[in-house]
Design a protein around this motif. Structure first.
Motif, mmCIF file in Angstrom:
data_model
loop_
_atom_site.group_PDB
_atom_site.id
_atom_site.type_symbol
_atom_site.label_atom_id
_atom_site.label_comp_id
_atom_site.label_asym_id
_atom_site.label_seq_id
_atom_site.Cartn_x
_atom_site.Cartn_y
_atom_site.Cartn_z
ATOM 1 N N UNK A 1 -39.321 -62.624 -24.412
ATOM 2 C CA UNK A 1 -37.899 -62.465 -24.058
ATOM 3 C C UNK A 1 -37.030 -63.532 -24.706
ATOM 4 N N UNK A 2 -37.591 -64.710 -24.952
ATOM 5 C CA UNK A 2 -36.823 -65.821 -25.530
ATOM 6 C C UNK A 2 -36.737 -65.782 -27.057
ATOM 7 N N UNK A 3 -37.369 -64.827 -27.692
ATOM 8 C CA UNK A 3 -37.299 -64.713 -29.155
ATOM 9 C C UNK A 3 -35.894 -64.269 -29.571
ATOM 10 N N UNK A 4 -35.449 -64.758 -30.704
ATOM 11 C CA UNK A 4 -34.116 -64.423 -31.210
ATOM 12 C C UNK A 4 -33.943 -62.926 -31.440
ATOM 13 N N UNK A 5 -35.010 -62.236 -31.788
ATOM 14 C CA UNK A 5 -34.927 -60.805 -32.096
ATOM 15 C C UNK A 5 -35.022 -59.916 -30.859
ATOM 16 N N UNK A 6 -35.100 -60.514 -29.671
ATOM 17 C CA UNK A 6 -35.271 -59.750 -28.435
ATOM 18 C C UNK A 6 -34.023 -59.869 -27.561
ATOM 19 N N UNK A 7 -33.486 -58.711 -27.165
ATOM 20 C CA UNK A 7 -32.313 -58.683 -26.289
ATOM 21 C C UNK A 7 -32.719 -58.688 -24.819
ATOM 22 N N UNK A 8 -33.769 -57.924 -24.470
ATOM 23 C CA UNK A 8 -34.192 -57.789 -23.073
ATOM 24 C C UNK A 8 -35.689 -57.500 -22.994
ATOM 25 N N UNK A 9 -36.289 -57.917 -21.891
ATOM 26 C CA UNK A 9 -37.634 -57.491 -21.519
ATOM 27 C C UNK A 9 -37.550 -57.102 -20.050
ATOM 28 N N UNK A 10 -37.945 -55.864 -19.740
ATOM 29 C CA UNK A 10 -37.883 -55.367 -18.363
ATOM 30 C C UNK A 10 -39.212 -54.719 -17.991
ATOM 31 N N UNK A 11 -39.491 -54.710 -16.692
ATOM 32 C CA UNK A 11 -40.745 -54.193 -16.154
ATOM 33 C C UNK A 11 -40.464 -52.876 -15.440
ATOM 34 N N UNK A 12 -41.197 -51.828 -15.818
ATOM 35 C CA UNK A 12 -41.021 -50.545 -15.142
ATOM 36 C C UNK A 12 -41.921 -50.490 -13.908
ATOM 37 N N UNK A 13 -41.346 -50.073 -12.800
ATOM 38 C CA UNK A 13 -42.105 -49.934 -11.560
ATOM 39 C C UNK A 13 -42.721 -48.541 -11.527
ATOM 40 N N UNK A 14 -44.041 -48.513 -11.470
ATOM 41 C CA UNK A 14 -44.774 -47.251 -11.467
ATOM 42 C C UNK A 14 -45.080 -46.766 -10.060
ATOM 43 N N UNK A 15 -45.335 -47.728 -9.155
ATOM 44 C CA UNK A 15 -45.706 -47.333 -7.796
ATOM 45 C C UNK A 15 -45.441 -48.479 -6.823
ATOM 46 N N UNK A 16 -44.836 -48.132 -5.705
ATOM 47 C CA UNK A 16 -44.698 -49.091 -4.610
ATOM 48 C C UNK A 16 -45.917 -48.914 -3.726
ATOM 49 N N UNK A 17 -46.589 -50.014 -3.478
ATOM 50 C CA UNK A 17 -47.838 -49.990 -2.730
ATOM 51 C C UNK A 17 -47.541 -50.139 -1.227
ATOM 52 N N UNK A 18 -48.514 -50.581 -0.489
ATOM 53 C CA UNK A 18 -48.309 -50.860 0.923
ATOM 54 C C UNK A 18 -47.256 -51.946 1.076
ATOM 55 N N UNK A 19 -46.689 -52.059 2.253
ATOM 56 C CA UNK A 19 -45.550 -52.943 2.495
ATOM 57 C C UNK A 19 -45.778 -54.394 2.070
ATOM 58 N N UNK A 20 -47.009 -54.908 2.211
ATOM 59 C CA UNK A 20 -47.260 -56.308 1.883
ATOM 60 C C UNK A 20 -47.911 -56.501 0.512
ATOM 61 N N UNK A 21 -48.035 -55.415 -0.265
ATOM 62 C CA UNK A 21 -48.614 -55.499 -1.608
ATOM 63 C C UNK A 21 -47.513 -55.444 -2.656
#
Length: 145
Positions: A63-83
């Motif tokens: 993300x800190x590279x000059x050629x990078x504007x953004x790095x984002x994480x896609x959420x695939x699944x919400x697990x149990x409440x405490x996971x």
């Protein structure tokens, strides 16, 4: 309440604001990694797993590279409440080539680079929470099956 619990609650609230895991939203590196100690949340099939701290460090370096504007994480699944929610994809918005992005992330062992399959948003649809892709940039997917 612990820092982990506070961070997890904030992340789950953000995911809900973006339509829940069915919408496959994206969140910032900070939102995904702050308080996260769950190796099953990303790259769980890696053996040995490089560790959450290594994932966070390398993705922040990218993300800190000059050629990078953004790095984002896609959420695939919400697990149990405490996971911690699960992600199998990180998007890098960059002017660099997809091959370069995969080289930068090699220590994290994403699925092998593919000229076609790992460019652009999965499914061709911009996910909720995604930043605007600046002119001249591309979306590169780092994927862990």
């Amino acid at each position: 309440m612990s820092d982990r619990a506070t961070s997890l609650r904030a992340l789950l609230e953000r995911i809900e604001q973006l339509g829940g895991d069915d919408a496959a939203p994206v969140v910032s590196l900070d939102a995904f990694f702050e308080g996260n100690d769950d190796e099953a949340s990303i790259g769980p099939n890696l053996d040995p797993h490089p560790g959450i701290d290594t994932f966070s460090r390398i993705l922040r370096e990218i993300a800190n590279r000059d050629s990078v504007a953004h790095v984002v994480v896609q959420i695939s699944e919400v697990m149990l409440e405490d996971e911690w929610p699960y992600s199998n994809c990180v998007y890098v918005i960059t002017t660099a080539t997809a091959r370069d992005v995969h080289d930068w992330a090699a220590e994290l062992e994403p699925d092998p680079y593919d000229d076609e399959a790992l460019q652009g948003w999965i499914g061709g649809t911009v996910p909720p929470g995604a930043p605007t892709v600046p002119e001249g940039h591309r979306v590169v997917c780092l994927f862990w099956d």
